[in-house]
Enzyme design. Sequence first.
Site, PDB file in Angstrom:
ATOM      1  N   ASP A   1      40.019  35.599  45.091  1.00 10.04           N
ATOM      2  CA  ASP A   1      40.370  37.015  45.139  1.00 10.04           C
ATOM      3  C   ASP A   1      41.138  37.407  43.878  1.00 10.04           C
ATOM      4  OD1 ASP A   1      40.385  39.396  47.172  1.00 10.04           O
ATOM      5  OD2 ASP A   1      42.303  39.450  46.107  1.00 10.04           O
TER       6      ASP A   1
HETATM    7  C1  LIG Z   1      40.114  43.046  36.346  1.00  4.74           C
HETATM    8  C2  LIG Z   1      38.666  42.745  36.592  1.00  4.74           C
HETATM    9  C3  LIG Z   1      38.157  42.541  37.849  1.00  4.74           C
HETATM   10  N1  LIG Z   1      36.829  42.282  38.051  1.00  4.74           N
HETATM   11  C4  LIG Z   1      36.262  42.068  39.406  1.00  4.74           C
HETATM   12  C5  LIG Z   1      36.272  40.627  39.897  1.00  4.74           C
HETATM   13  C6  LIG Z   1      36.057  40.776  41.394  1.00  4.74           C
HETATM   14  O1  LIG Z   1      34.651  40.756  41.646  1.00  4.74           O
HETATM   15  C7  LIG Z   1      36.618  42.166  41.682  1.00  4.74           C
HETATM   16  C8  LIG Z   1      37.827  42.104  42.573  1.00  4.74           C
HETATM   17  O2  LIG Z   1      37.439  42.102  43.900  1.00  4.74           O
HETATM   18  P1  LIG Z   1      37.591  40.878  44.889  1.00  4.74           P
HETATM   19  O3  LIG Z   1      37.966  41.435  46.231  1.00  4.74           O
HETATM   20  O4  LIG Z   1      38.464  39.820  44.298  1.00  4.74           O
HETATM   21  O5  LIG Z   1      36.120  40.246  44.974  1.00  4.74           O
HETATM   22  P2  LIG Z   1      34.745  40.902  45.426  1.00  4.74           P
HETATM   23  O6  LIG Z   1      34.955  41.881  46.554  1.00  4.74           O
HETATM   24  O7  LIG Z   1      34.039  41.426  44.210  1.00  4.74           O
HETATM   25  O8  LIG Z   1      33.928  39.648  45.939  1.00  4.74           O
HETATM   26  P3  LIG Z   1      34.260  38.693  47.210  1.00  4.74           P
HETATM   27  O9  LIG Z   1      35.420  39.274  47.985  1.00  4.74           O
HETATM   28  O10 LIG Z   1      33.005  38.656  48.010  1.00  4.74           O
HETATM   29  O11 LIG Z   1      34.589  37.361  46.599  1.00  4.74           O
HETATM   30  O12 LIG Z   1      36.976  42.756  40.421  1.00  4.74           O
HETATM   31  C9  LIG Z   1      35.963  42.219  36.970  1.00  4.74           C
HETATM   32  O13 LIG Z   1      34.764  41.988  37.142  1.00  4.74           O
HETATM   33  N2  LIG Z   1      36.460  42.401  35.705  1.00  4.74           N
HETATM   34  C10 LIG Z   1      37.762  42.668  35.460  1.00  4.74           C
HETATM   35  O14 LIG Z   1      38.136  42.828  34.269  1.00  4.74           O
END
Ligand SMILES: Cc1cn([C@H]2C[C@H](O)[C@@H](COP(=O)(O)OP(=O)(O)OP(=O)(O)O)O2)c(=O)[nH]c1=O
Length: 209
Positions: free
Chosen positions: A83
């Site tokens: 997460d």
């Molecule tokens: C800060 C930042 C976040 N992110 C993304 C990563 C994560 O996918 C998302 C944060 O949400 P999360 O809740 O961590 O993950 P998710 O819902 O995408 O997937 P799952 O719960 O099924 O594992 O933000 C980027 O892609 N680039 C960035 O620079």
Amino acid sequence: MKEYKVGISLKEKNMRKIILASASPRRRELLEQGGIPFTVIPSQAEEKITTEQPGQAVEELSYLKCSDIYEKSLGDVLVIGADTVVASEGKILGKPSSQKDAVKMLQSLQGREHEVYTGVTIMAREGNENRKKTFHEKTKVVFYPMSDEEIRSYVNTGEPMDKAGAYGIQGKSAVFIKEISGDYNNVVGLPLARLYQELKNMGIESREW
Ligand SMILES: Cc1cn([C@H]2C[C@H](O)[C@@H](COP(=O)(O)OP(=O)(O)OP(=O)(O)O)O2)c(=O)[nH]c1=O
């Protein structure tokens, strides 16, 4: 040092089945980049933040996602849950709830430093033995100042909507990144190198190459 032929099977290499409990395309790409073989079963666990400490929050949420899939899985498996949140001025920022919310988040990040936290939980079963490990990694990011027009245009691209803190460092928002200190992959959603090291410390072989 042991040597392995190209294309050797997981069984021959004594590797167990790895499940990524995530719907995030970024996490998949990072595990693929590391040559770590896995299958994807996204967790449906409800994500509720119960603490103001970002490190603790991502650890708890990664644990929740990981255990959701681990408890449903049978046999010798290794499940990885993760997460990511952004922490800025004492506030935890998850994914924006609307375009308006995304604008607000980006306004609060522009021109200053913030932190990105990713928590990871590993659960491994081998026979009757269960092993668990949870950790988090922190990366500092500094944004250049952004004009209101730049923020509006960026939000209109749709890129921020599924990302913590309303930006994707791997996407168009890269034009606003002034500095980064720590693991870049941690910002994208998975601290790949730390994950590999933690698995190694657990005596778990994860790379196929
Ligand atoms: C800060 C930042 C976040 N992110 C993304 C990563 C994560 O996918 C998302 C944060 O949400 P999360 O809740 O961590 O993950 P998710 O819902 O995408 O997937 P799952 O719960 O099924 O594992 O933000 C980027 O892609 N680039 C960035 O620079």
